[in-house]
Motif scaffolding. Structure first.
Motif, PDB file in Angstrom:
ATOM      1  N   THR A 128       0.695  -1.211  -0.147  1.00  0.00           N
ATOM      2  CA  THR A 128      -0.091  -0.275  -0.137  1.00  0.00           C
ATOM      3  C   THR A 128       0.793   1.224  -0.108  1.00  0.00           C
ATOM      4  OG1 THR A 128      -0.234   0.216   2.367  1.00  0.00           O
ATOM      5  CG2 THR A 128      -1.865  -1.233   1.254  1.00  0.00           C
ATOM      6  N   GLY A 129       1.905   1.307   0.594  1.00  0.00           N
ATOM      7  CA  GLY A 129       2.722   2.374   0.504  1.00  0.00           C
ATOM      8  C   GLY A 129       2.707   3.262   1.817  1.00  0.00           C
ATOM      9  N   ARG A 130       1.742   2.815   2.547  1.00  0.00           N
ATOM     10  CA  ARG A 130       1.429   3.606   3.961  1.00  0.00           C
ATOM     11  C   ARG A 130       2.881   3.405   4.846  1.00  0.00           C
ATOM     12  NH1 ARG A 130      -2.374   5.684   7.055  1.00  0.00           N
ATOM     13  NH2 ARG A 130      -1.959   5.505   9.444  1.00  0.00           N
ATOM     14  N   CYS A 131       3.260   4.716   5.238  1.00  0.00           N
ATOM     15  CA  CYS A 131       4.500   4.501   6.015  1.00  0.00           C
ATOM     16  C   CYS A 131       4.401   3.820   7.466  1.00  0.00           C
ATOM     17  CB  CYS A 131       5.184   6.220   6.274  1.00  0.00           C
ATOM     18  SG  CYS A 131       5.495   6.988   4.467  1.00  0.00           S
ATOM     19  N   VAL A 132       5.361   3.253   7.671  1.00  0.00           N
ATOM     20  CA  VAL A 132       5.584   2.598   9.079  1.00  0.00           C
ATOM     21  C   VAL A 132       6.679   2.824   9.711  1.00  0.00           C
ATOM     22  CG1 VAL A 132       4.062   0.606   8.206  1.00  0.00           C
ATOM     23  CG2 VAL A 132       6.683   0.556   8.080  1.00  0.00           C
ATOM     24  N   ASP A 133       6.641   2.820  11.220  1.00  0.00           N
ATOM     25  CA  ASP A 133       7.902   3.085  11.933  1.00  0.00           C
ATOM     26  C   ASP A 133       8.457   4.608  12.022  1.00  0.00           C
ATOM     27  OD1 ASP A 133       8.195   0.341  12.794  1.00  0.00           O
ATOM     28  OD2 ASP A 133       9.696  -0.155  11.145  1.00  0.00           O
ATOM     29  N   CYS A 134       7.106   5.376  11.671  1.00  0.00           N
ATOM     30  CA  CYS A 134       7.476   6.965  11.771  1.00  0.00           C
ATOM     31  C   CYS A 134       7.958   7.352  13.173  1.00  0.00           C
ATOM     32  CB  CYS A 134       6.083   7.821  11.752  1.00  0.00           C
ATOM     33  SG  CYS A 134       5.148   7.359  10.061  1.00  0.00           S
ATOM     34  N   PRO A 135       9.043   8.191  13.362  1.00  0.00           N
ATOM     35  CA  PRO A 135       9.483   8.678  14.615  1.00  0.00           C
ATOM     36  C   PRO A 135       8.434   8.937  15.525  1.00  0.00           C
ATOM     37  CG  PRO A 135      10.407   9.786  12.714  1.00  0.00           C
ATOM     38  CD  PRO A 135       9.357   9.310  12.297  1.00  0.00           C
ATOM     39  N   PRO A 136       8.919   8.873  16.956  1.00  0.00           N
ATOM     40  CA  PRO A 136       7.902   9.186  17.956  1.00  0.00           C
ATOM     41  C   PRO A 136       7.371  10.547  17.839  1.00  0.00           C
ATOM     42  CG  PRO A 136       9.936   8.182  18.830  1.00  0.00           C
ATOM     43  CD  PRO A 136      10.321   8.581  17.616  1.00  0.00           C
ATOM     44  N   GLY A 137       6.121  10.947  17.831  1.00  0.00           N
ATOM     45  CA  GLY A 137       5.345  12.098  17.843  1.00  0.00           C
ATOM     46  C   GLY A 137       4.770  12.248  16.214  1.00  0.00           C
ATOM     47  N   VAL A 138       5.149  11.506  15.390  1.00  0.00           N
ATOM     48  CA  VAL A 138       4.951  11.641  13.987  1.00  0.00           C
ATOM     49  C   VAL A 138       4.025  10.709  13.586  1.00  0.00           C
ATOM     50  CG1 VAL A 138       5.894  12.036  11.554  1.00  0.00           C
ATOM     51  CG2 VAL A 138       7.185  12.484  13.431  1.00  0.00           C
ATOM     52  N   ASP A 139       2.941  11.109  12.801  1.00  0.00           N
ATOM     53  CA  ASP A 139       1.711  10.194  12.733  1.00  0.00           C
ATOM     54  C   ASP A 139       1.180  10.426  11.180  1.00  0.00           C
ATOM     55  OD1 ASP A 139      -0.027   8.257  12.874  1.00  0.00           O
ATOM     56  OD2 ASP A 139      -1.241   8.960  14.190  1.00  0.00           O
ATOM     57  N   GLY A 140       0.311   9.505  10.491  1.00  0.00           N
ATOM     58  CA  GLY A 140      -0.019   9.608   9.376  1.00  0.00           C
ATOM     59  C   GLY A 140       0.432   8.749   8.200  1.00  0.00           C
ATOM     60  N   GLY A 141      -0.202   8.475   7.189  1.00  0.00           N
ATOM     61  CA  GLY A 141       0.166   7.489   6.306  1.00  0.00           C
ATOM     62  C   GLY A 141       1.482   8.021   5.670  1.00  0.00           C
ATOM     63  N   SER A 142       1.928   9.133   5.533  1.00  0.00           N
ATOM     64  CA  SER A 142       3.234   9.694   4.904  1.00  0.00           C
ATOM     65  C   SER A 142       3.764  10.359   5.965  1.00  0.00           C
ATOM     66  CB  SER A 142       2.635  10.556   3.801  1.00  0.00           C
ATOM     67  OG  SER A 142       1.867  10.329   2.777  1.00  0.00           O
ATOM     68  N   CYS A 143       3.541   9.907   7.274  1.00  0.00           N
ATOM     69  CA  CYS A 143       4.343  10.619   8.323  1.00  0.00           C
ATOM     70  C   CYS A 143       4.474  12.210   8.349  1.00  0.00           C
ATOM     71  CB  CYS A 143       6.119  10.048   8.614  1.00  0.00           C
ATOM     72  SG  CYS A 143       6.169   8.518   8.785  1.00  0.00           S
ATOM     73  N   ASP A 144       3.075  12.696   8.205  1.00  0.00           N
ATOM     74  CA  ASP A 144       2.898  14.072   7.701  1.00  0.00           C
ATOM     75  C   ASP A 144       2.268  14.996   8.809  1.00  0.00           C
ATOM     76  OD1 ASP A 144       0.706  12.671   7.582  1.00  0.00           O
ATOM     77  OD2 ASP A 144       0.106  13.480   5.596  1.00  0.00           O
ATOM     78  N   VAL A 145       1.983  14.480  10.067  1.00  0.00           N
ATOM     79  CA  VAL A 145       1.189  14.824  10.899  1.00  0.00           C
ATOM     80  C   VAL A 145       1.741  14.932  12.406  1.00  0.00           C
ATOM     81  CG1 VAL A 145      -0.820  15.263   9.567  1.00  0.00           C
ATOM     82  CG2 VAL A 145      -0.355  13.188  11.148  1.00  0.00           C
TER      83      VAL A 145
END
Length: 737
Positions: free
Chosen positions: A462-479
């Protein structure tokens, strides 16, 4: 019935020896706690002689109270103790005579006959078949109580005499009968004795919790049944079932050498005499060992597998056959047999040549040129571009050059799976998008993960980002998550956690990660203190890196860069940093060189008003005081000058006004001594005599006075009474004149 020592549960799936002693009164079926034994042992031998229970040896692997550290480290015990039942007391016994000290031993038996304690067999890393005798000595010859007890005899208080324990009951008043002194302990004893879930529920009033059997509280109305237990270990038929993580209990151990699944907390007792040569515990899927002798393809694996021997073929190339066997030779039950011209090995020395059947050895046992596309010191691996198991004359085949239409440049030399697919594709069959890519690899559409440079990992489909840094969220680590601030979509953007004043934060940071924090000053007329403490401050660890910036809307100043000490604290002043115009940014990174290391740290900040500077205060105070005093004096002096000028002006006006008044001119003599008044005219040309003033009233300025004189009014000469009056005049003083 007396129970002393043994194995009992301690913590999570752990067992240990105990020194507790209990008595079960058979008439009432109640337990009583008695004096604890001298040592924590299990598998000790005991024998009951009259009112004394003798105990020798035992497995005391947890007994570390011995001052002799070397002895304390041994598993076996050699102490001879006696428990005096009526006295509820344990005592070390010093036998009067022994044939030979049996040493440290457990698993033996003891008997009593004619004043001697006999010991037979046991285990001290090898099974024993020896017999030893302990003699209590001539008890009746001992007149001292301590000597009597030390010799293993029984001291009768009635009559103060020492007797043999088997004769103690025959002496009147020597042994006090033992009676039950407590009730209701049977539940505790039964629960404590249960080492597994099912045995626990078979005991009335017990429940299995935390891998321990405990008494059910009186106010606990929960129904507990044996159905709550997992599959018992003895019902698990193979290694995979025995250690399968789906049970989530980790209660079982698979004994490889006996093909037996046993409870973990009973293993010490079941295999007390070394019956399990190797075992598997908490094994990941597929990690249970292959213990089939025929599946072992070289001498080393065969030798390390219990019950297997190696047949070395006559060619002396390292090729051979692993069969069921022991030190005497191959077993008749083996499915295969060694060739007649082979050499059988069950223990060292090992075969002199081990070239996996692909080479011969020189005189020193070193392999020559490896053949069959193999390499290695023992020709045990396939060369690059080939795969297979080269052991025991195995075949190495060429690698495939294409998988699923994707070119493969290199394969695994054992499995043949591709290890270097062309393009952004990976997987043994080149059927997965590589790390940092997603899409359909079979159609050649593996695209780069779009994660705003916050992570390199996304779902390969799907391309959804995983393992975003702490505090970062969203399918593209954008929020940013709640309580975080920032914009992760900007180049170099991060999400900062907003620290609250006077709040201590404890943070865990995995290997290689970085956390970002905001510090917003809450007061502008105070100082701000930032403190960082690595969890290893008491035992310093240098796996952290601290960086601090001061930022405003237009500027950015680096304060601390890559600080690696385990502790940092600093005070920032309003005089240097305008707290109304900016904020601090704190970055903490894990930089340790230990794989899978974790950083734990504390971070907090405080704000407070600095203590007053007394010197500065008093200097300012007195400076202001003297300035105000000088101003006050100047104003007061000017006021005096003004008042004086006004007074002078007023006097001048008064003088001018009085000088303009009409005055009668009369020459008077002053009062004589007899108070007669004579009025006479002053001759022409004579000096005018001034009348003497009755009073003089000077002004405050000292220059002007009011003088009062007595004036005789005009009266006929022959008048019987003179008429007089008082008159006052304002005039300057003589000083001014």
């Amino acid at each position: 019935m007396i129970v002393s020592g043994g194995i009992r549960p301690k913590a999570h799936l752990q067992t240990g020896s105990t020194k507790k002693t209990r008595i079960l009164y058979l008439e009432t079926m109640t337990w009583e706690e008695r004096d604890s034994a001298k040592d924590s042992v299990f598998d000790a031998a005991s024998v009951l002689v009259g009112p004394i229970m003798y105990v020798y040896g035992g497995n005391a692997y947890e007994n570390s109270n011995n001052d002799d550290k070397e002895s304390a480290a041994l598993c076996f015990e050699s102490q001879f103790t006696a428990y005096y039942i009526p006295l509820d007391k344990w005592h070390r016994v010093k036998p009067a005579n022994t044939q030979e000290n049996p040493g440290r031993v457990y698993g033996h038996t003891m008997h009593y006959a004619n004043g001697s304690v006999l010991l037979y067999g046991g285990y001290d890393s090898m099974l024993k078949a020896d017999t030893f005798g302990f003699e209590t000595g001539v008890c009746t010859d001992l007149s001292n109580q301590d000597d009597c007890i030390d010799s293993g005899c029984y001291w009768c208080s009635a009559g103060d005499q020492c007797v043999r324990p088997d004769n103690a009951f025959g002496v009147d008043g020597c042994v006090i009968p033992v009676t039950a002194v407590s009730t209701g302990e049977s539940r505790n004893g039964a629960c404590d004795a249960a080492l597994d879930c099912r045995t626990c529920y078979e005991a009335a009033g017990c429940k299995w919790a935390g891998n321990l059997c405990t008494v059910i509280d009186t106010d606990d109305n929960t129904t507990y049944t044996v159905d709550d237990c997992t599959v018992p270990c003895e019902s698990r038929g193979n290694c995979s079932e025995c250690t399968d993580p789906i049970f989530h209990d980790k209660q079982c151990v698979w004994c490889d050498s006996t093909s037996q699944c046993v409870p973990l907390n009973e293993m010490t007792n079941i295999f007390a005499y070394g019956g399990c040569a190797s075992y598997s515990y908490d094994s990941p899927e597929g990690s249970c060992p292959d213990l089939v002798c025929a599946n072992q393809l070289d001498y080393k694996h065969c030798y390390s597998t219990p019950g297997c021997g190696w047949c070395d073929f006559v060619a002396k190339t390292g090729e051979g056959l692993c069969v069921d066997g022991n030190g005497m030779g191959p077993l008749p039950s083996a499915n295969v047999t060694c060739p007649a011209d082979s050499t059988y090995h069950f223990a060292p020395p090992e075969p002199t040549c081990q070239c996996s059947g692909h080479s011969t050895c020189d005189g020193g046992g070193r392999c020559g040129s490896c053949e069959g596309n193999t390499e290695g010191l023992n020709c045990e691996s396939c060369i690059p571009g080939y795969f297979g198991n080269a052991l025991n004359n195995g075949t190495c085949a060429p690698c495939e050059t294409e998988f699923n239409g994707v070119a493969c440049l290199m394969c695994d030399n054992l499995t043949g799976g591709c290890t270097d697919c062309v393009g952004n594709v990976t997987g043994a069959a080149c059927n997965e998008c590589g790390s940092g890519f997603y899409g359909d690899p079979l159609n050649g559409t593996c695209e780069v993960c779009l994660c705003n440079n916050q992570t390199d990992t996304c779902d390969s489909t799907t391309g959804r980002c995983v393992d975003c840094p702490p505090g970062v969220d969203g399918g593209s680590c954008d929020v940013c998550d709640e309580n975080y601030m920032g914009d992760p979509t900007l180049p170099g953007g991060h999400c900062y956690f907003n620290l609250q004043v006077n709040t201590r934060y404890e943070v865990t940071l995995p290997e290689g990660q970085t956390r970002y924090f905001y510090v917003f000053p809450v007061r502008d007329n105070s100082e701000l203190n930032i403190t960082f403490a690595n969890s290893g401050v008491l035992s310093p660890r240098y796996n952290s890196s601290l960086t601090i910036f001061w930022r405003t809307d237009k500027t950015m100043e680096l304060i601390v860069a890559d600080y690696t000490e385990p502790f940092y604290t600093n005070v920032f002043s309003q005089d240097v940093y305008d707290f109304n115009a900016g904020w601090f940014e704190v970055e903490v990174s894990e930089v340790g060189d230990i794989p899978e290391d974790t950083l734990r740290f504390q971070l907090f900040y405080t704000q407070y008003r600095p203590p007053p500077n007394l010197v500065k205060f008093f200097v300012t105070f007195f400076a202001c005081f003297f300035i105000l005093l000088a101003i006050g004096l100047s104003i007061w002096k000017a006021r005096l000058v003004q008042l004086r000028r006004r007074a002078v002006r007023a006097r001048q006006v008064e003088l001018e006004t009085m000088a303009a008044r009409p005055f009668a001119t009369a020459k008077l003599n002053s009062i004589t001594d007899n108070y007669s008044l004579t009025c006479r005219s002053t001759p022409a040309g004579a000096a005018t005599k001034m009348p003497h003033p009755l009073s003089t009233e000077p002004f405050a300025d000292g220059e002007t006075v009011i003088q009062t004189v007595l004036i005789q009014l005009p009266t006929p000469v022959d008048a019987p009474v003179y008429k007089i009056a008082f008159g006052s005049t304002l005039q300057t003083s003589k000083k001014r004149n």
